[in-house]
Design a protein around this motif. Sequence first.
Motif, PDB file in Angstrom:
ATOM      1  N   ARG A  16     -38.522-105.203 -17.290  1.00  0.00           N
ATOM      2  CA  ARG A  16     -38.840-106.048 -18.443  1.00  0.00           C
ATOM      3  C   ARG A  16     -37.552-106.689 -18.917  1.00  0.00           C
ATOM      4  O   ARG A  16     -36.657-106.013 -19.416  1.00  0.00           O
ATOM      5  CB  ARG A  16     -39.472-105.204 -19.536  1.00  0.00           C
ATOM      6  CG  ARG A  16     -39.949-106.021 -20.695  1.00  0.00           C
ATOM      7  CD  ARG A  16     -41.145-105.349 -21.322  1.00  0.00           C
ATOM      8  NE  ARG A  16     -41.559-106.042 -22.511  1.00  0.00           N
ATOM      9  CZ  ARG A  16     -42.524-106.932 -22.539  1.00  0.00           C
ATOM     10  NH1 ARG A  16     -43.179-107.210 -21.434  1.00  0.00           N
ATOM     11  NH2 ARG A  16     -42.860-107.521 -23.662  1.00  0.00           N
ATOM     12  N   LYS A  20     -34.359-107.919 -26.274  1.00  0.00           N
ATOM     13  CA  LYS A  20     -34.255-106.520 -26.701  1.00  0.00           C
ATOM     14  C   LYS A  20     -33.871-105.623 -25.525  1.00  0.00           C
ATOM     15  O   LYS A  20     -33.023-104.733 -25.661  1.00  0.00           O
ATOM     16  CB  LYS A  20     -35.578-106.051 -27.301  1.00  0.00           C
ATOM     17  CG  LYS A  20     -35.560-104.613 -27.764  1.00  0.00           C
ATOM     18  CD  LYS A  20     -36.891-104.196 -28.349  1.00  0.00           C
ATOM     19  CE  LYS A  20     -36.864-102.733 -28.761  1.00  0.00           C
ATOM     20  NZ  LYS A  20     -38.148-102.303 -29.326  1.00  0.00           N
ATOM     21  N   ALA A  21     -34.470-105.853 -24.365  1.00  0.00           N
ATOM     22  CA  ALA A  21     -34.174-105.027 -23.191  1.00  0.00           C
ATOM     23  C   ALA A  21     -32.730-105.212 -22.740  1.00  0.00           C
ATOM     24  O   ALA A  21     -32.081-104.255 -22.317  1.00  0.00           O
ATOM     25  CB  ALA A  21     -35.138-105.374 -22.056  1.00  0.00           C
ATOM     26  N   LEU A  24     -30.604-103.213 -25.118  1.00  0.00           N
ATOM     27  CA  LEU A  24     -30.722-101.787 -24.849  1.00  0.00           C
ATOM     28  C   LEU A  24     -30.005-101.375 -23.565  1.00  0.00           C
ATOM     29  O   LEU A  24     -29.522-100.244 -23.450  1.00  0.00           O
ATOM     30  CB  LEU A  24     -32.194-101.378 -24.761  1.00  0.00           C
ATOM     31  CG  LEU A  24     -32.963-101.334 -26.072  1.00  0.00           C
ATOM     32  CD1 LEU A  24     -34.436-101.089 -25.798  1.00  0.00           C
ATOM     33  CD2 LEU A  24     -32.409-100.271 -26.989  1.00  0.00           C
ATOM     34  N   ALA A  25     -29.925-102.289 -22.590  1.00  0.00           N
ATOM     35  CA  ALA A  25     -29.272-101.970 -21.321  1.00  0.00           C
ATOM     36  C   ALA A  25     -27.793-101.656 -21.522  1.00  0.00           C
ATOM     37  O   ALA A  25     -27.209-100.904 -20.738  1.00  0.00           O
ATOM     38  CB  ALA A  25     -29.445-103.121 -20.346  1.00  0.00           C
ATOM     39  N   VAL A  29     -30.186 -97.823 -21.532  1.00  0.00           N
ATOM     40  CA  VAL A  29     -31.631 -97.641 -21.643  1.00  0.00           C
ATOM     41  C   VAL A  29     -32.270 -98.861 -20.980  1.00  0.00           C
ATOM     42  O   VAL A  29     -31.971 -99.992 -21.355  1.00  0.00           O
ATOM     43  CB  VAL A  29     -32.075 -97.553 -23.122  1.00  0.00           C
ATOM     44  CG1 VAL A  29     -33.580 -97.409 -23.206  1.00  0.00           C
ATOM     45  CG2 VAL A  29     -31.376 -96.412 -23.819  1.00  0.00           C
ATOM     46  N   HIS A  30     -33.113 -98.636 -19.997  1.00  0.00           N
ATOM     47  CA  HIS A  30     -33.696 -99.739 -19.235  1.00  0.00           C
ATOM     48  C   HIS A  30     -35.204 -99.777 -19.436  1.00  0.00           C
ATOM     49  O   HIS A  30     -35.859 -98.736 -19.478  1.00  0.00           O
ATOM     50  CB  HIS A  30     -33.350 -99.597 -17.757  1.00  0.00           C
ATOM     51  CG  HIS A  30     -31.870 -99.632 -17.518  1.00  0.00           C
ATOM     52  ND1 HIS A  30     -31.176-100.800 -17.419  1.00  0.00           N
ATOM     53  CD2 HIS A  30     -30.959 -98.633 -17.425  1.00  0.00           C
ATOM     54  CE1 HIS A  30     -29.898-100.523 -17.240  1.00  0.00           C
ATOM     55  NE2 HIS A  30     -29.739 -99.206 -17.248  1.00  0.00           N
ATOM     56  N   ALA A  31     -35.757-100.989 -19.527  1.00  0.00           N
ATOM     57  CA  ALA A  31     -37.181-101.171 -19.816  1.00  0.00           C
ATOM     58  C   ALA A  31     -37.910-101.656 -18.556  1.00  0.00           C
ATOM     59  O   ALA A  31     -37.407-102.513 -17.825  1.00  0.00           O
ATOM     60  CB  ALA A  31     -37.358-102.182 -20.936  1.00  0.00           C
ATOM     61  N   ARG A  59     -39.581 -92.836 -22.419  1.00  0.00           N
ATOM     62  CA  ARG A  59     -40.457 -93.112 -23.560  1.00  0.00           C
ATOM     63  C   ARG A  59     -41.442 -94.195 -23.142  1.00  0.00           C
ATOM     64  O   ARG A  59     -41.070 -95.165 -22.498  1.00  0.00           O
ATOM     65  CB  ARG A  59     -39.658 -93.616 -24.763  1.00  0.00           C
ATOM     66  CG  ARG A  59     -38.616 -92.670 -25.262  1.00  0.00           C
ATOM     67  CD  ARG A  59     -39.254 -91.538 -25.971  1.00  0.00           C
ATOM     68  NE  ARG A  59     -38.208 -90.668 -26.515  1.00  0.00           N
ATOM     69  CZ  ARG A  59     -38.437 -89.528 -27.076  1.00  0.00           C
ATOM     70  NH1 ARG A  59     -39.658 -89.080 -27.181  1.00  0.00           N
ATOM     71  NH2 ARG A  59     -37.452 -88.805 -27.541  1.00  0.00           N
ATOM     72  N   LYS A  82     -45.137-100.343 -21.588  1.00  0.00           N
ATOM     73  CA  LYS A  82     -43.725-100.362 -21.231  1.00  0.00           C
ATOM     74  C   LYS A  82     -43.180 -98.942 -21.169  1.00  0.00           C
ATOM     75  O   LYS A  82     -43.668 -98.054 -21.860  1.00  0.00           O
ATOM     76  CB  LYS A  82     -42.904-101.115 -22.282  1.00  0.00           C
ATOM     77  CG  LYS A  82     -43.308-102.531 -22.494  1.00  0.00           C
ATOM     78  CD  LYS A  82     -42.440-103.194 -23.520  1.00  0.00           C
ATOM     79  CE  LYS A  82     -42.781-102.736 -24.913  1.00  0.00           C
ATOM     80  NZ  LYS A  82     -42.088-103.487 -25.964  1.00  0.00           N
ATOM     81  N   TYR A  84     -39.396 -97.018 -21.451  1.00  0.00           N
ATOM     82  CA  TYR A  84     -37.955 -97.063 -21.681  1.00  0.00           C
ATOM     83  C   TYR A  84     -37.348 -95.857 -20.979  1.00  0.00           C
ATOM     84  O   TYR A  84     -37.679 -94.718 -21.282  1.00  0.00           O
ATOM     85  CB  TYR A  84     -37.638 -97.040 -23.176  1.00  0.00           C
ATOM     86  CG  TYR A  84     -38.050 -98.304 -23.890  1.00  0.00           C
ATOM     87  CD1 TYR A  84     -37.340 -99.478 -23.703  1.00  0.00           C
ATOM     88  CD2 TYR A  84     -39.153 -98.329 -24.725  1.00  0.00           C
ATOM     89  CE1 TYR A  84     -37.719-100.645 -24.345  1.00  0.00           C
ATOM     90  CE2 TYR A  84     -39.535 -99.487 -25.376  1.00  0.00           C
ATOM     91  CZ  TYR A  84     -38.805-100.638 -25.180  1.00  0.00           C
ATOM     92  OH  TYR A  84     -39.173-101.795 -25.809  1.00  0.00           O
ATOM     93  N   TYR A  86     -34.101 -93.675 -20.132  1.00  0.00           N
ATOM     94  CA  TYR A  86     -32.765 -93.331 -20.619  1.00  0.00           C
ATOM     95  C   TYR A  86     -31.970 -92.690 -19.487  1.00  0.00           C
ATOM     96  O   TYR A  86     -32.440 -91.746 -18.860  1.00  0.00           O
ATOM     97  CB  TYR A  86     -32.862 -92.352 -21.792  1.00  0.00           C
ATOM     98  CG  TYR A  86     -33.460 -92.949 -23.037  1.00  0.00           C
ATOM     99  CD1 TYR A  86     -32.663 -93.270 -24.121  1.00  0.00           C
ATOM    100  CD2 TYR A  86     -34.826 -93.185 -23.130  1.00  0.00           C
ATOM    101  CE1 TYR A  86     -33.208 -93.812 -25.272  1.00  0.00           C
ATOM    102  CE2 TYR A  86     -35.380 -93.734 -24.277  1.00  0.00           C
ATOM    103  CZ  TYR A  86     -34.564 -94.041 -25.340  1.00  0.00           C
ATOM    104  OH  TYR A  86     -35.104 -94.588 -26.476  1.00  0.00           O
TER     105      TYR A  86
END
Length: 94
Positions: A16, A20-21, A24-25, A29-31, A59, A82, A84, A86
Amino acid sequence: MTDLKAKYSKILLRPRITEKATFLAEANVHAFEIASDATKKEVTEAIKAFYKINPIKVRIVKNPAKEVFIKGKKGIKSGVKKAYVYLKKEDKFE
């Protein structure tokens, strides 16, 4: 091994890539978009099979389908599920 990858390719649909993704990367943290019936355990196994990385935790978030009204026409915006993922600081996706 190819049987496992074929099985898990139906669980992890695509990464994704959103604002936001990307943010987070930076925090490792990868979506991913996943199948609607996928579980945390299946996502963890798929990450291990494809990327050979052991995630710390997974998650899962469901975004429901929504009705939209654009240019005088009604429609439905499809929902998505989705995950997430970690990772440890030293782990990277290649």
